[in-house]
Design a protein around this motif. Structure first.
Motif, mmCIF file in Angstrom:
data_model
loop_
_atom_site.group_PDB
_atom_site.id
_atom_site.type_symbol
_atom_site.label_atom_id
_atom_site.label_comp_id
_atom_site.label_asym_id
_atom_site.label_seq_id
_atom_site.Cartn_x
_atom_site.Cartn_y
_atom_site.Cartn_z
ATOM 1 N N UNK A 348 27.417 13.656 -28.214
ATOM 2 C CA UNK A 348 28.058 12.902 -27.227
ATOM 3 C C UNK A 348 26.945 12.324 -26.163
ATOM 4 N N UNK A 349 26.141 13.135 -25.890
ATOM 5 C CA UNK A 349 25.028 12.563 -25.121
ATOM 6 C C UNK A 349 24.274 11.177 -25.266
ATOM 7 N N UNK A 350 24.474 10.928 -26.611
ATOM 8 C CA UNK A 350 23.623 9.747 -27.242
ATOM 9 C C UNK A 350 24.886 8.581 -27.460
ATOM 10 N N UNK A 432 25.225 22.220 -8.561
ATOM 11 C CA UNK A 432 24.302 22.341 -9.281
ATOM 12 C C UNK A 432 23.304 21.083 -9.125
ATOM 13 N N UNK A 433 23.863 20.043 -8.528
ATOM 14 C CA UNK A 433 23.020 18.650 -8.352
ATOM 15 C C UNK A 433 22.222 19.047 -6.914
ATOM 16 N N UNK A 434 22.621 19.846 -6.031
ATOM 17 C CA UNK A 434 22.034 20.239 -4.747
ATOM 18 C C UNK A 434 20.840 21.011 -4.944
ATOM 19 N N UNK A 435 20.615 21.724 -6.158
ATOM 20 C CA UNK A 435 19.541 22.933 -6.250
ATOM 21 C C UNK A 435 18.369 22.218 -7.349
ATOM 22 N N UNK A 436 17.268 22.093 -6.726
ATOM 23 C CA UNK A 436 16.171 21.319 -7.496
ATOM 24 C C UNK A 436 15.960 22.028 -9.011
ATOM 25 N N UNK A 437 16.154 23.410 -8.997
ATOM 26 C CA UNK A 437 15.871 23.880 -10.444
ATOM 27 C C UNK A 437 16.891 23.661 -11.306
ATOM 28 N N UNK A 438 18.246 23.603 -11.029
ATOM 29 C CA UNK A 438 19.303 23.104 -11.862
ATOM 30 C C UNK A 438 19.278 21.736 -12.318
ATOM 31 N N UNK A 439 18.629 21.057 -11.182
ATOM 32 C CA UNK A 439 18.683 19.370 -11.618
ATOM 33 C C UNK A 439 17.391 19.380 -12.613
ATOM 34 N N UNK A 440 16.375 20.195 -12.767
ATOM 35 C CA UNK A 440 15.306 20.120 -13.848
ATOM 36 C C UNK A 440 15.840 20.165 -15.147
ATOM 37 N N UNK A 441 17.065 20.776 -15.188
ATOM 38 C CA UNK A 441 17.607 20.969 -16.350
ATOM 39 C C UNK A 441 18.174 19.886 -17.226
ATOM 40 N N UNK A 442 18.087 18.619 -16.327
ATOM 41 C CA UNK A 442 18.542 17.569 -16.933
ATOM 42 C C UNK A 442 17.607 16.832 -18.015
ATOM 43 N N UNK A 443 17.935 16.286 -19.227
ATOM 44 C CA UNK A 443 16.999 15.437 -20.035
ATOM 45 C C UNK A 443 17.022 14.166 -19.799
ATOM 46 N N UNK A 444 18.040 13.587 -19.539
ATOM 47 C CA UNK A 444 17.903 12.160 -19.664
ATOM 48 C C UNK A 444 18.035 11.836 -18.106
ATOM 49 N N UNK A 445 17.096 10.931 -17.312
ATOM 50 C CA UNK A 445 16.986 10.746 -16.017
ATOM 51 C C UNK A 445 18.028 9.457 -15.474
ATOM 52 N N UNK A 446 18.314 9.557 -14.283
ATOM 53 C CA UNK A 446 19.095 8.414 -13.770
ATOM 54 C C UNK A 446 20.592 8.862 -13.647
ATOM 55 N N UNK B 100 16.888 24.251 -40.837
ATOM 56 C CA UNK B 100 18.007 24.461 -40.886
ATOM 57 C C UNK B 100 18.169 25.655 -39.709
ATOM 58 N N UNK B 101 17.386 26.589 -39.263
ATOM 59 C CA UNK B 101 17.200 27.477 -38.122
ATOM 60 C C UNK B 101 17.253 26.958 -36.961
ATOM 61 N N UNK B 102 17.191 25.547 -36.863
ATOM 62 C CA UNK B 102 17.267 24.775 -35.425
ATOM 63 C C UNK B 102 18.044 23.480 -35.383
ATOM 64 N N UNK B 103 19.245 23.560 -36.046
ATOM 65 C CA UNK B 103 19.978 22.450 -36.303
ATOM 66 C C UNK B 103 20.311 21.747 -34.837
ATOM 67 N N UNK B 104 20.313 20.462 -34.798
ATOM 68 C CA UNK B 104 20.893 19.660 -33.577
ATOM 69 C C UNK B 104 20.427 18.242 -33.380
ATOM 70 N N UNK B 105 20.535 17.672 -32.512
ATOM 71 C CA UNK B 105 20.506 16.257 -32.180
ATOM 72 C C UNK B 105 19.313 16.178 -31.001
ATOM 73 N N UNK B 106 18.943 14.886 -30.991
ATOM 74 C CA UNK B 106 17.850 14.456 -29.984
ATOM 75 C C UNK B 106 18.794 14.539 -28.539
ATOM 76 N N UNK B 107 19.749 14.188 -28.575
ATOM 77 C CA UNK B 107 20.537 14.256 -27.187
ATOM 78 C C UNK B 107 20.097 13.083 -26.143
ATOM 79 N N UNK B 108 19.178 12.371 -26.694
ATOM 80 C CA UNK B 108 18.551 11.124 -25.856
ATOM 81 C C UNK B 108 19.824 10.165 -25.416
ATOM 82 N N UNK B 109 19.770 9.811 -24.202
ATOM 83 C CA UNK B 109 20.953 8.994 -23.813
ATOM 84 C C UNK B 109 20.520 7.553 -24.150
#
Lengths: 554, 214
Positions: A348-350, A432-446, B100-109
């Motif tokens: 869903x992220x993509x 979560x958004x107020x904490x820098x450590x938790x923001x760092x878990x984000x993959x896609x920016x913006x 197969x021990x690490x299935x998944x997508x890139x999840x890039x937006x």
């Protein structure tokens, strides 16, 4: 045949199949929830469990049983994961850490099935089968049982007894979930889903490389994962994994399974309250919202709306499987987020900002179209109560629904129900958004990065379990925080529902007069749909504007 | 003092006993019964649809594989696609893909600049490898799947690779094309899913074709 026609036919076949099972399954569940006769096997279970199958519980007792059963389940599942390395069939997996064990226990007991772990590298077969899959069954049954108390609240008069939790639980597992799962699991195996107890098997590939193939009792878990709208995949890739969902037919069947109970429950409701038109009105609202969401999501994906990566690739195939295509992926994504399922057959992220935003909005609607097993029905009935109340305010009459007056006490429970989930989502995402450590878990920016965090909390709080999986939520903070969110947002609303049921059951019904709002006509369908969209829209609009809308309009 | 405690403990004790009963029933009996039925009636499918050569499994026809050249001994260079095999889609499962021990997508937006760049680079690389104009490379060839284990590619991508595979294996292009055509599967029941080509099955059969004499 071209893609468009095939896509429409796939949707049509799904709708027809759901329509065909609506009546028999709905009536069967009504019978299960009202029949005075126990099966012999059920009496054996009551004896083994030490419960009285003939008692009719007052609403507080019913609620205590629900909460006790769920609390014991969380503890049991937590302990199970903590000691898995000492148990058989562990496949050499280590004991799961405390934060992750808590998160997973909360996740499966609340019917969320948020997965902070990757199945193939974290859990042995025994925990999957005897820990997680058990909760797939019972958490689904708990949801339907709580919905049953609300229906009984409308049906019964001058009592505070709303049924027997242990009887509801046992019958729903034995007479509804187990038989359908068994048949579905065998069909899934016949269509190609794996079902074995193999560990990891190393092979030399065709090109001379190495590959480690995984095994597992997947089909048995897959069936109840969809049927109980649980959504916890055996593997990390969930229903995108070819061992869980190998063909377009299994894909279609899994979508059917995850919708079928929630779609049939309005029939159960209509049958039990003695006016089936009431059930038709509810299911019509569900169908309207589902259809609109399918159309919007599919259109966004087909046209790569506002997606530079989609334009670059010539189509939104990032994160989607070739065998399902855009139509089969979008149909799954909408159905899984409008129920509390949360299984995913694509990332869903993509998705496009519009398509991914729809999956987020679907969950925010409270998962009521058709919603989770049971939770969908009680969710939409609460909104129906609010809709009736709004209509009552407009004409200055005390509102009543199905002959029961909606006074201050009833509206307090309904309002508390409606307020719980958004508060948890927005406070959690804000923290979560107020904490820098938790923001760092984000993959896609913006803006998309904010959507990832918002999605995580919306998913946990609505007990969905799907994710914008780019967010690296496997930290102690997210595991603990999201675990608490899941528990609060599952059980607080249940408290309000059962309390409301008790309060309704106590009343003497008022006769229908010319001034009573009819709740089975298209007018009410429109009113309820409007109330749902406005209540949710106003609650979440600011957050949505910062996430998917900002990304789409960029 | 004892009364309230006992009243609190009683439903929890019943809950624990009921949970154990359901654990036995739905957590042990149910999956074992399904396993029994599956292993009796559909042993091949339930076991993962394995493809065997000389009595050893070499692939599951459901799970995609890498078809890369063996890395030079001791060097950990990025794997290079082998022109003699049909290539699968890009994969985000594990660093090398198709794990197969690490299935998944890139999840890039959808608007992630890294993804846009990656897609463009893949397009150029595939076009150069298959000697086709970049504009003709289909979407599935430049995007990673949801599972990272997708065994299928689009028929367009399969046909695009025919000339390269035939040249590398010194086979007649027409024969390879016929092989691909045999492996194109249509929609299930005529309307479910999309047409595709299973790369693992296609390559398995390709591997058994003797090359023409040079």
């Amino acid at each position: 045949m071209n893609d468009t026609l095939a896509g429409w036919l796939q949707i049509a076949a799904l709708v027809i199949a759901l329509a065909l099972s609506f009546r028999p399954l709905g009536d069967h569940m009504a019978h299960v929830l009202t029949s005075p006769r126990h099966w012999r096997a059920e009496r054996l279970i009551y004896r083994a469990g030490g419960v009285d199958g003939n008692a009719d519980q007052l609403w507080p007792a019913y609620l205590r049983s629900v909460l006790a059963f769920s609390a014991v389940s969380v503890l049991f599942l937590y302990a199970f994961q903590r000691v898995q390395n000492h148990l058989p069939l562990a496949l050499g997996m280590k004991a799961v850490g405390p934060a992750l064990s808590f998160n997973t226990a909360a996740s499966f007991v609340t019917n969320t099935n948020w997965q902070a772990y990757s199945g193939e590298s974290t859990l042995g077969h025994l925990v999957q089968m005897a820990g997680l899959a058990v909760q797939n069954f019972v958490s689904a049954a708990v949801g339907i049982a709580v919905a049953a108390t609300l229906i009984r609240g409308f049906v019964r008069t001058r009592t505070e007894r709303v049924g027997n939790f242990w009887v509801d639980l046992t019958r729903l597992v034995l007479r509804v979930l187990l038989p359908i799962s068994l048949v579905a699991a065998v069909v899934l195996v016949a269509a190609g889903v794996v079902q074995n107890l193999h560990g990891i098997q190393s092979i030399s590939t065709l090109a001379g490389g190495h590959q480690s193939l995984t095994g597992g009792p997947v089909a048995s878990q897959e069936a109840i994962k969809e049927l109980g709208t649980n959504g916890g995949g055996f593997y990390n890739a969930n229903s995108a994994h070819p061992f869980e969902n190998p063909t377009p037919f299994t894909n279609w069947l899994e979508i059917y399974l995850l919708l079928v109970i929630a779609v049939a429950l309005p029939r159960t409701f209509g049958t039990m309250v003695g006016d089936r038109r009431q059930g038709y009105a509810i299911v019509a609202v569900m169908a309207l919202i589902w259809a609109a969401s399918v159309a919007l999501t599919t259109a966004n994906e087909l046209h790569s709306v506002s997606s530079s990566a989609g334009y670059a690739a010539g189509g939104m195939m990032e994160g989607k499987e070739q065998r399902f295509g855009l139509w089969g992926s979008a149909l799954f994504a909408v159905s899984t987020t409008l129920t509390s399922c949360g299984a995913v057959n694509s990332s869903h992220d993509s998705y496009t900002p519009g398509g991914g935003g729809m999956t987020l909005f679907n969950m925010m609607l409270g998962e009521i179209a058709p919603g989770g097993t049971g939770s969908g029905l009680y969710g939409i009935l609460i909104l129906a109560v609010v809709a009736v109340f709004v209509a009552g305010l407009m004409v200055g009459r005390t509102p009543e629904y199905l002959g029961k007056k909606l006074g201050a006490r009833e509206m307090k429970f309904a309002s508390l129900y409606i307020l719980t989930t958004p508060s948890v989502v927005l406070v959690g995402a804000g923290l979560a958004m107020a904490r820098p450590g938790e923001r760092a878990a984000i993959l896609n920016h913006g803006a998309h990065g904010f959507s990832e965090v918002l999605y995580a909390f919306a998913s946990a709080a609505n007990n969905n379990g799907s994710a914008f999986a780019g967010l690296a939520a496997g930290t102690a903070w997210y595991n603990t925080g999201l675990g608490l969110v899941m528990l609060l947002a599952r059980f607080l609303p249940m408290v309000f529902v059962v309390a409301l049921a008790g309060s309704l059951a106590r009343q003497q019904p008022v006769p229908v007069t010319a001034g009573t709002l009819p709740t089975h006509r298209p007018q009410f369908v429109g009113l309820l749909t409007g109330v749902i969209l406005i209540v949710v829209g106003l609650t979440y609009f600011p957050a949505l504007a910062l996430g998917p809308m900002a990304e789409g309009l960029r | 003092m004892f009364g309230p405690l006992a009243r609190l403990a009683r439903p929890h004790l019943a809950a624990l006993r009921m949970l154990l009963v359901f654990t036995a029933l739905t957590g042990v009996v149910y999956p074992l019964v399904v396993t029994g039925i599956a292993q009796t009636a559909f042993p091949g499918r339930a076991g993962g649809a394995l493809i065997e050569e000389h009595g050893r499994p070499v692939a599951s026809s459901r799970i995609g594989q890498n078809f890369t050249l063996p890395a030079p001994r001791g060097r950990r260079t990025p794997a290079v696609p082998d022109p003699g095999w049909f290539q699968p889609r890009p994969s985000a499962a594990g660093p090398a893909g198709y794990d197969p021990t690490a299935s998944g997508a890139s999840n890039l937006g959808p608007n992630n600049p890294d993804l846009v760049r990656t897609v463009r680079l893949r397009r150029l690389a595939v076009a150069a490898f298959d000697r086709v104009p970049p504009g003709r490379v289909p979407p599935d060839a430049v995007t990673a799947s949801g599972s990272g284990l997708d065994p299928d590619i689009s028929p367009a991508y399969a046909y695009e690779q025919v000339a390269r595979v035939a040249a590398a294996r010194r086979l007649a292009p027409a024969a390879v094309r016929r092989l691909v055509a045999r492996h194109v599967h249509g929609r299930t029941l005529g309307f479910l899913g999309r047409p595709g080509v299973n790369v693992v099955e296609l390559n398995h059969e390709l591997g058994h074709r003797p090359a023409a004499k040079p």
